[in-house]
Design a protein around this motif. Structure first.
Motif, short mmCIF file in Angstrom:
data_model
loop_
_atom_site.label_atom_id
_atom_site.label_comp_id
_atom_site.label_asym_id
_atom_site.label_seq_id
_atom_site.Cartn_x
_atom_site.Cartn_y
_atom_site.Cartn_z
N PHE A 44 0.85 -1.19 0.00
CA PHE A 44 0.00 0.00 0.00
C PHE A 44 0.89 1.24 0.00
O PHE A 44 1.89 1.28 0.72
CB PHE A 44 -0.89 0.03 1.24
N ASP A 45 0.50 2.26 -0.77
CA ASP A 45 1.25 3.51 -0.76
C ASP A 45 0.86 4.34 0.46
O ASP A 45 0.04 3.92 1.29
CB ASP A 45 1.07 4.27 -2.07
N ALA A 46 1.44 5.53 0.59
CA ALA A 46 1.21 6.38 1.76
C ALA A 46 -0.26 6.78 1.90
O ALA A 46 -0.73 7.03 3.01
CB ALA A 46 2.09 7.62 1.69
N ALA A 47 -0.98 6.81 0.77
CA ALA A 47 -2.40 7.17 0.80
C ALA A 47 -3.29 5.96 1.09
O ALA A 47 -4.51 6.10 1.15
CB ALA A 47 -2.80 7.81 -0.52
N GLY A 48 -2.70 4.78 1.26
CA GLY A 48 -3.48 3.58 1.54
C GLY A 48 -3.97 2.85 0.32
O GLY A 48 -4.74 1.90 0.43
N ARG A 49 -3.51 3.23 -0.87
CA ARG A 49 -3.93 2.58 -2.12
C ARG A 49 -3.05 1.37 -2.38
O ARG A 49 -1.82 1.45 -2.31
CB ARG A 49 -3.80 3.57 -3.27
N ALA A 50 -3.67 0.23 -2.69
CA ALA A 50 -2.92 -0.98 -3.03
C ALA A 50 -2.20 -0.75 -4.36
O ALA A 50 -2.83 -0.37 -5.35
CB ALA A 50 -3.86 -2.17 -3.12
N VAL A 51 -0.86 -0.98 -4.36
CA VAL A 51 -0.07 -0.68 -5.56
C VAL A 51 0.74 -1.86 -6.08
O VAL A 51 1.24 -1.81 -7.21
CB VAL A 51 0.86 0.52 -5.34
N ALA A 52 0.91 -2.92 -5.29
CA ALA A 52 1.71 -4.06 -5.75
C ALA A 52 1.27 -5.31 -5.01
O ALA A 52 0.76 -5.26 -3.89
CB ALA A 52 3.19 -3.81 -5.51
N THR A 53 1.51 -6.45 -5.65
CA THR A 53 1.12 -7.72 -5.05
C THR A 53 2.03 -8.84 -5.55
O THR A 53 2.74 -8.69 -6.55
CB THR A 53 -0.36 -8.05 -5.35
N GLY A 54 1.99 -9.94 -4.86
CA GLY A 54 2.69 -11.16 -5.25
C GLY A 54 2.19 -12.28 -4.35
O GLY A 54 1.49 -12.03 -3.36
N ARG A 55 2.56 -13.52 -4.70
CA ARG A 55 2.11 -14.64 -3.88
C ARG A 55 3.21 -15.69 -3.75
O ARG A 55 4.09 -15.78 -4.60
CB ARG A 55 0.83 -15.27 -4.43
N LEU A 56 3.12 -16.46 -2.68
CA LEU A 56 4.03 -17.56 -2.41
C LEU A 56 3.20 -18.83 -2.31
O LEU A 56 2.36 -18.96 -1.41
CB LEU A 56 4.78 -17.31 -1.09
N LEU A 57 3.43 -19.75 -3.24
CA LEU A 57 2.71 -21.02 -3.24
C LEU A 57 3.27 -21.95 -2.17
O LEU A 57 4.40 -21.77 -1.71
CB LEU A 57 2.82 -21.69 -4.61
N PRO A 58 2.52 -22.98 -1.79
CA PRO A 58 2.99 -23.90 -0.75
C PRO A 58 4.32 -24.57 -1.07
O PRO A 58 5.08 -24.90 -0.16
CB PRO A 58 1.86 -24.94 -0.66
N ASP A 59 4.65 -24.74 -2.36
CA ASP A 59 5.89 -25.43 -2.73
C ASP A 59 7.08 -24.49 -2.88
O ASP A 59 8.16 -24.90 -3.30
CB ASP A 59 5.69 -26.23 -4.01
N GLY A 60 6.93 -23.21 -2.56
CA GLY A 60 8.03 -22.27 -2.64
C GLY A 60 8.12 -21.48 -3.93
O GLY A 60 9.06 -20.72 -4.12
#
Length: 144
Positions: A53-69
């Motif tokens: 989240f940026d300083a204004a609280g807006r979601a700006v980036a994402t990623g995920r980690l699967l169970p197998d790494g």
């Protein structure tokens, strides 16, 4: 946006979907023309997700980690790119993998992003391949 101007949350898909899904669709479906039906999958429910989240609280980036790494679905909104938020999301996901005892992480990198992942210590393996008509390479990094 400087590194100090964002925060990152880790959590399950149910908790972070409202922020993560629009970023993924903006980056992968709208910008890169990935078929919408290919973007969400069965791994979302079992993965650990990171949402920045940026300083204004807006979601700006994402990623995920699967169970197998495997790390995947790394996406940064256009206006937030080049600010370090993607690298921070990647670091948080690697820390999560290490915390659960994994000794390495792997990912499928779009070839235009190879240098980004190399700066984080990943090494490309094997030949280039297409995923949703986008060139990719497998990359791996050992964890301490």
């Amino acid at each position: 946006m400087a590194a100090r101007d964002f925060r990152i949350e880790l959590g399950p898909w149910e908790a972070l979907r409202a922020g993560a899904e629009p970023i993924r669709f903006e980056v992968f479906v709208d910008e890169q023309k990935v078929p919408p039906e290919s973007e969400l999958d069965e791994w979302d429910a079992t993965s650990v997700h990171a949402l920045a989240f940026d300083a204004a609280g807006r979601a700006v980036a994402t990623g995920r980690l699967l169970p197998d790494g495997h790390i995947g679905r790394m996406a940064v909104r256009r206006e937030a790119r080049g600010q370090g938020v993607g690298a921070a999301v990647l670091a948080v996901l690697m820390t999560a993998a290490h915390a659960r005892g994994q000794t390495q992480v792997v990912l499928s990198a779009q070839t235009h992003a190879l240098a980004f992942y190399e700066r984080a210590g990943f090494v490309a393996e094997g030949p280039e391949y297409l995923d949703c008509d986008i060139p990719h390479r497998l990359m791996r990094r050992a964890l301490p």
